[in-house]
Design a protein around this motif. Structure first.
Motif, PDB file in Angstrom:
ATOM      1  N   UNK A  75       0.795  -1.143   0.065  1.00 26.08           N
ATOM      2  CA  UNK A  75      -0.081  -0.017   0.132  1.00 26.08           C
ATOM      3  C   UNK A  75       1.149   1.490  -0.111  1.00 26.08           C
ATOM      4  N   UNK A  76       0.297   2.287  -0.629  1.00 23.73           N
ATOM      5  CA  UNK A  76       0.991   3.703  -0.504  1.00 23.73           C
ATOM      6  C   UNK A  76       0.744   4.066   0.885  1.00 23.73           C
ATOM      7  N   UNK A  77       2.105   4.835   1.165  1.00 21.29           N
ATOM      8  CA  UNK A  77       2.088   5.610   2.502  1.00 21.29           C
ATOM      9  C   UNK A  77       2.320   7.380   2.392  1.00 21.29           C
ATOM     10  N   UNK A  78       1.506   8.040   2.913  1.00 19.04           N
ATOM     11  CA  UNK A  78       1.882   9.624   2.915  1.00 19.04           C
ATOM     12  C   UNK A  78       1.750   9.819   4.501  1.00 19.04           C
ATOM     13  N   UNK A  79       2.477  10.785   4.776  1.00 16.88           N
ATOM     14  CA  UNK A  79       2.632  11.307   6.156  1.00 16.88           C
ATOM     15  C   UNK A  79       2.231  12.858   6.264  1.00 16.88           C
ATOM     16  N   UNK A  80       1.482  13.187   7.415  1.00 12.34           N
ATOM     17  CA  UNK A  80       1.223  14.505   7.611  1.00 12.34           C
ATOM     18  C   UNK A  80       1.572  14.632   9.087  1.00 12.34           C
ATOM     19  N   UNK A  81       1.107  16.155   9.439  1.00  5.95           N
ATOM     20  CA  UNK A  81       1.435  16.553  10.929  1.00  5.95           C
ATOM     21  C   UNK A  81       2.046  17.665  11.007  1.00  5.95           C
ATOM     22  N   UNK A  82       1.772  18.572  11.692  1.00  6.42           N
ATOM     23  CA  UNK A  82       2.433  20.083  11.951  1.00  6.42           C
ATOM     24  C   UNK A  82       3.708  20.218  12.705  1.00  6.42           C
ATOM     25  N   UNK A  83       4.101  19.158  13.482  1.00 10.29           N
ATOM     26  CA  UNK A  83       5.373  18.927  14.195  1.00 10.29           C
ATOM     27  C   UNK A  83       6.030  17.744  14.064  1.00 10.29           C
ATOM     28  N   UNK A  84       6.406  17.420  12.659  1.00  8.38           N
ATOM     29  CA  UNK A  84       6.978  16.158  12.494  1.00  8.38           C
ATOM     30  C   UNK A  84       8.584  16.276  13.125  1.00  8.38           C
ATOM     31  N   UNK A  85       8.702  15.032  13.735  1.00 12.18           N
ATOM     32  CA  UNK A  85      10.119  14.915  14.499  1.00 12.18           C
ATOM     33  C   UNK A  85      11.079  14.515  13.170  1.00 12.18           C
ATOM     34  N   UNK A  86      12.440  14.783  13.437  1.00  7.27           N
ATOM     35  CA  UNK A  86      13.406  14.332  12.460  1.00  7.27           C
ATOM     36  C   UNK A  86      13.418  12.597  12.317  1.00  7.27           C
ATOM     37  N   UNK A  87      12.973  12.299  13.291  1.00  9.78           N
ATOM     38  CA  UNK A  87      13.126  10.642  13.371  1.00  9.78           C
ATOM     39  C   UNK A  87      11.977  10.164  12.606  1.00  9.78           C
ATOM     40  N   UNK A  88      10.855  10.938  12.501  1.00  9.44           N
ATOM     41  CA  UNK A  88       9.769  10.629  11.680  1.00  9.44           C
ATOM     42  C   UNK A  88      10.096  10.712  10.182  1.00  9.44           C
ATOM     43  N   UNK A  89      10.691  11.869   9.870  1.00 11.48           N
ATOM     44  CA  UNK A  89      10.960  12.280   8.654  1.00 11.48           C
ATOM     45  C   UNK A  89      12.115  11.488   8.127  1.00 11.48           C
ATOM     46  N   UNK A  97       8.331   6.231   1.219  1.00 11.49           N
ATOM     47  CA  UNK A  97       6.864   6.125   0.887  1.00 11.49           C
ATOM     48  C   UNK A  97       6.432   7.288   0.051  1.00 11.49           C
ATOM     49  N   UNK A  98       5.017   7.163  -0.377  1.00 15.49           N
ATOM     50  CA  UNK A  98       4.497   7.951  -1.580  1.00 15.49           C
ATOM     51  C   UNK A  98       4.848   9.347  -1.384  1.00 15.49           C
ATOM     52  N   UNK A  99       4.665  10.077  -0.351  1.00 18.18           N
ATOM     53  CA  UNK A  99       4.422  11.396  -0.434  1.00 18.18           C
ATOM     54  C   UNK A  99       4.750  12.111   1.030  1.00 18.18           C
ATOM     55  N   UNK A 100       5.602  13.006   1.367  1.00 16.92           N
ATOM     56  CA  UNK A 100       5.622  13.682   2.559  1.00 16.92           C
ATOM     57  C   UNK A 100       4.633  15.016   2.312  1.00 16.92           C
ATOM     58  N   UNK A 101       3.775  15.096   3.337  1.00 20.39           N
ATOM     59  CA  UNK A 101       3.063  16.579   3.418  1.00 20.39           C
ATOM     60  C   UNK A 101       3.794  17.433   3.869  1.00 20.39           C
ATOM     61  N   UNK A 102       4.435  18.261   3.486  1.00 21.82           N
ATOM     62  CA  UNK A 102       5.421  19.397   4.218  1.00 21.82           C
ATOM     63  C   UNK A 102       4.466  20.719   4.523  1.00 21.82           C
ATOM     64  N   UNK A 103       4.578  20.895   5.792  1.00 20.80           N
ATOM     65  CA  UNK A 103       3.507  21.942   6.343  1.00 20.80           C
ATOM     66  C   UNK A 103       4.516  23.558   6.469  1.00 20.80           C
ATOM     67  N   UNK A 104       5.686  23.645   6.249  1.00 17.49           N
ATOM     68  CA  UNK A 104       6.412  24.862   6.323  1.00 17.49           C
ATOM     69  C   UNK A 104       7.608  24.771   5.613  1.00 17.49           C
ATOM     70  N   UNK A 105       8.174  26.042   5.449  1.00 10.50           N
ATOM     71  CA  UNK A 105       9.408  26.121   4.787  1.00 10.50           C
ATOM     72  C   UNK A 105      10.617  25.560   5.606  1.00 10.50           C
ATOM     73  N   UNK A 106      10.519  25.804   6.832  1.00 10.87           N
ATOM     74  CA  UNK A 106      11.721  24.941   7.781  1.00 10.87           C
ATOM     75  C   UNK A 106      11.262  23.410   7.867  1.00 10.87           C
ATOM     76  N   UNK A 107      10.141  23.030   7.554  1.00 13.42           N
ATOM     77  CA  UNK A 107      10.138  21.577   7.352  1.00 13.42           C
ATOM     78  C   UNK A 107      10.737  21.111   6.314  1.00 13.42           C
ATOM     79  N   UNK A 108      10.415  21.953   5.160  1.00 10.17           N
ATOM     80  CA  UNK A 108      11.097  21.526   4.044  1.00 10.17           C
ATOM     81  C   UNK A 108      12.733  21.417   3.909  1.00 10.17           C
ATOM     82  N   UNK A 109      13.357  22.525   4.572  1.00 11.63           N
ATOM     83  CA  UNK A 109      14.512  22.596   4.707  1.00 11.63           C
ATOM     84  C   UNK A 109      14.967  21.251   5.638  1.00 11.63           C
TER      85      UNK A 109
END
Length: 381
Positions: A75-89, A97-109
């Motif tokens: 199955x495909x997996x995507x992740x969400x959440x406004x405060x993802x840890x480095x461990x999660x990422x 995984x299929x996709x990371x839903x990025x919540x902010x520029x800092x998270x993208x960095x």
């Protein structure tokens, strides 16, 4: 299943009904539209196993949820959440995984830094807080200031910054904006708006999109069960909108509440009935530490009374007749209320109160350990 020594308290899940419902939802959508399950609604492994044949993927909002999905490698997996840890990422990137839903520029960095360290280029979908979103849902995460997503008005400057990050590639957008919306027409208008925005931004920022996620947010009418979300009209409208979607885009709905809620029930035995300052109260074995939603939303959870004729005490049986009742739990707080002033023909100590629509945002969002009461049984039928 119940006795005077051990008052009955349980979650009861209709597994066959859930599986049939998932199949019906998936089969009603166009081939280009993927049905994902939002784990946050209810991560019970039995439920997930029941629906997994009828969903293409899962949305996880924590490393714990993502870890539970290792049992479903296809199955495909995507992740969400406004405060993802480095461990999660890091786990998401390492598992491709299929996709990371990025919540902010800092998270993208941070995603870029982790991807660079792992030597992988990572696909991301920017979560956008639209300037205008569905306004009448129970909860809204967009169209107003919230902790979720990237302010639509800041997209030009953020896009320019992300261009400097070679280990991330924007291949999608995530638009989850509401929770428990009951208006099918409004939801269709929202989907149309998201498609328009995604096409506009793909051209404006020279992107190569293949993924647009509308989130979930399709609701259950707890107060008026005879006025449900009109899924048939909604799915028909989605078919009609396909003419506006590029054929190479995967279009995703990540349903949680609408998929699982109708197939879970919470049953609690009546422990006492009384009137206090002119108001009728029923207390049950259980409460908001098992089913938090009605206390959190300050609503009456839909219920029925299951009459139990067996009576084991050598005492008269307390009852209430023709009363508007408040149904409360066993906790030492006045906030432990599941039903607020609903008419009840007859209810007695020893009867069972059966709460409907308890298959999502019920057990797992509740504060189980408050007062150290016993946990409910889990019954699957």
């Amino acid at each position: 299943m119940k006795s005077a020594r051990h008052p009955f308290c349980a979650y009861i899940y209709d597994i066959k009904g859930l599986e049939d419902h998932a199949l019906s939802l998936a089969s009603s959508l166009p081939d280009q539209v993927s049905l994902y399950y939002a784990m946050k609604a209810n991560p019970d492994p039995v439920l997930i196993h029941a629906i997994q044949r009828h969903v293409k993927g899962f949305e996880a909002a924590s490393l714990g949820e993502l870890d539970k999905l290792t049992a479903f490698p296809d199955h495909q997996k995507v992740i969400s959440g406004p405060a993802k840890t480095d461990e999660f990422l890091k786990a998401a990137i390492a598992r491709d995984i299929r996709m990371i839903h990025a919540e902010s520029l800092w998270e993208v960095e941070r995603i870029h830094l982790i991807a660079q360290l792992l030597g992988k280029k990572v696909r991301i979908a920017l979560r956008i807080n639209l300037e205008a979103a569905i306004g009448k849902a129970r909860l809204t995460m967009a169209g107003k200031p919230t902790q979720f997503g990237i302010d639509e008005t800041r997209l030009p400057e953020i896009m320019e910054m992300i261009k400097q990050l070679p280990f991330v590639e924007i291949t999608g957008f995530h638009f989850h904006s509401v929770s428990n919306n009951l208006d099918a027409s409004a939801h269709l208008a929202f989907v149309s708006q998201c498609l328009m925005k995604a096409k506009e931004w793909e051209a404006q920022y020279h992107l190569d999109l293949n993924y647009v996620n509308f989130g979930g947010g399709i609701g259950i009418h707890y107060e008026k069960q005879d006025e449900p979300f009109h899924w048939a009209a909604f799915s028909q409208g989605i078919h009609e909108l396909m003419t506006h979607a590029p054929s190479n885009w995967e279009l995703v709905f990540e349903l949680g509440r609408y998929m699982a809620a109708p197939f879970g029930y919470y049953a609690a035995e009546v422990m006492d009935v009384k009137e206090n300052h002119g108001q009728a109260y029923v207390t049950v074995r259980g409460g908001s530490h098992h089913l938090r939603l009605p206390a959190a939303w300050k609503m009456s959870h839909p219920f029925e009374v299951i009459a139990v004729e067996e009576w084991e005490y050598p005492l008269s049986r307390p009852e209430l007749r023709e009363k508007e009742v408040w149904i409360a739990g066993e906790l030492c707080t006045p906030n432990d209320v599941l039903v607020r002033g609903e008419f009840c023909t007859n209810i007695r100590v020893g009867d069972i109160v059966l709460f409907h629509f308890a298959g999502a945002y019920a057990w797992t969002i509740s504060h189980h350990d408050f007062l150290s009461h016993g946990k409910p049984q889990m019954i699957y039928i």
